[in-house]
Design an enzyme around this catalytic site. Sequence first.
Site, PDB file in Angstrom:
ATOM      1  N   GLN A  72       0.843  -1.196   0.000  1.00 44.06           N
ATOM      2  CA  GLN A  72       0.000   0.000   0.000  1.00 44.06           C
ATOM      3  C   GLN A  72       0.878   1.245   0.000  1.00 44.06           C
ATOM      4  OE1 GLN A  72      -2.388   1.862   3.231  1.00 44.06           O
ATOM      5  NE2 GLN A  72      -4.159   1.337   1.955  1.00 44.06           N
ATOM      6  N   CYS A 102      -6.690   7.071   4.773  1.00 48.85           N
ATOM      7  CA  CYS A 102      -6.091   7.496   6.033  1.00 48.85           C
ATOM      8  C   CYS A 102      -6.501   8.929   6.375  1.00 48.85           C
ATOM      9  CB  CYS A 102      -4.577   7.394   5.963  1.00 48.85           C
ATOM     10  SG  CYS A 102      -3.752   7.914   7.484  1.00 48.85           S
ATOM     11  N   HIS A 173     -13.839   1.307   3.027  1.00 53.16           N
ATOM     12  CA  HIS A 173     -14.088   1.430   4.466  1.00 53.16           C
ATOM     13  C   HIS A 173     -15.444   2.108   4.616  1.00 53.16           C
ATOM     14  CE1 HIS A 173     -12.340   2.455   8.691  1.00 53.16           C
ATOM     15  NE2 HIS A 173     -13.644   2.235   8.739  1.00 53.16           N
ATOM     16  N   ASN A 213     -14.851  -3.066   4.273  1.00 52.76           N
ATOM     17  CA  ASN A 213     -13.951  -2.956   5.413  1.00 52.76           C
ATOM     18  C   ASN A 213     -14.628  -2.102   6.484  1.00 52.76           C
ATOM     19  OD1 ASN A 213     -11.214  -0.799   6.125  1.00 52.76           O
ATOM     20  ND2 ASN A 213     -11.432  -2.826   6.993  1.00 52.76           N
ATOM     21  N   GLY A 215     -15.240  -2.538  11.053  1.00 56.76           N
ATOM     22  CA  GLY A 215     -16.047  -3.101  12.136  1.00 56.76           C
ATOM     23  C   GLY A 215     -16.365  -4.576  12.018  1.00 56.76           C
ATOM     24  N   GLY A 235      -9.430  -5.544   9.935  1.00 55.21           N
ATOM     25  CA  GLY A 235      -8.322  -4.765  10.460  1.00 55.21           C
ATOM     26  C   GLY A 235      -7.904  -5.198  11.843  1.00 55.21           C
ATOM     27  N   ARG A 236      -8.240  -4.387  12.829  1.00 55.84           N
ATOM     28  CA  ARG A 236      -7.745  -4.617  14.178  1.00 55.84           C
ATOM     29  C   ARG A 236      -8.172  -5.940  14.794  1.00 55.84           C
ATOM     30  NH1 ARG A 236      -6.564  -0.116  12.663  1.00 55.84           N
ATOM     31  NH2 ARG A 236      -5.034   1.190  13.698  1.00 55.84           N
TER      32      ARG A 236
END
Length: 333
Positions: A72, A102, A173, A213, A215, A235-236
Amino acid sequence: MSQPALQNIMTHKRLSIAPMIDWTTTDYRFFARLFNPHTYLYTEMISTGAILHGNTDRLLRFDSSEHPLVLQLGGADISEMTQCAIEAQKRGFDEVNINVGCPSDRVQHNKIGACLMAEPDTVASLVRHMQAEVDIPVTVKHRIGIDEYDSYQFMKNFVEASAEAGCQRFIVHARIAWLKGLSPKENREIPPLRYEDVYRLKQEMPELQIEINGGIDSVEQIKTHLQQVDGVMIGRAAYHNPYLLAEAMQLWGEHPPSREQILEQLYPYLEQQVANGEPLTSIARHLLGLFQGLPGARKWRQALSGKQQLTVAEIKAAGDATLELIESSKQQD
């Protein structure tokens, strides 16, 4: 959705791990690959300046097991982004992705990230020039909107511009980014999720590959989204609980590896990194979530955290102790 139907779908759809600054390093990516051989892995967002003027070999290093792997990029200068795309292909990356998501203040003044959604022609030009110079796909990761530009039509217009320039895959996202007044962390949590906007984008532009993307933190949620779009990016949740990736092996009709098997494959890598002069303390931070939600998880984290030095033997001892505790807990049940 039945298991055979899911297996058939996964030949055409994707599960991927989101690019996360300071987190999706080569060490984490190697670790993540041990859980699931099918997921697409992303580097952290790396700026064009860092690649062109920094320690390129270190920034772009990766283990061969990490494929399929996406670089990326953060940037907006056509020449620099094109040079970096060429470098990505030369070094063996499978795709290159443009960061248009971002929300950080630090990158906005360099026209990196979500602020580029306000400049669809700029992003389209990046896609056009980069794709003209490389054979690997150039993709775009973006938000559903920014600040007051939060309508569905705004997002669709943005996607149409890059699609006309040659982009075929968009990772969306499903939150807007508020560039004024919210931190990056708040931008991952406060703006409401609008999954329906992403579904609608796929319905209205079926010729494009659309991934969702934001949650998503369970296999059941992944299954639900895959009925609407072409891929799911986590993601997280994949960082804090990487065994989620192993549980997702059911999507391909395969059995997940055990945590013991993962550790057995991890130790030789750790020994090689020590031989290369890499400090284990910086690598161990990526391993903390291995036993998330299980007995001994806290002791595992404590054994790997807050130390000036760490050895492979110490990590092995902590791993063995945690596995024994889990087994003992099962027998008591």
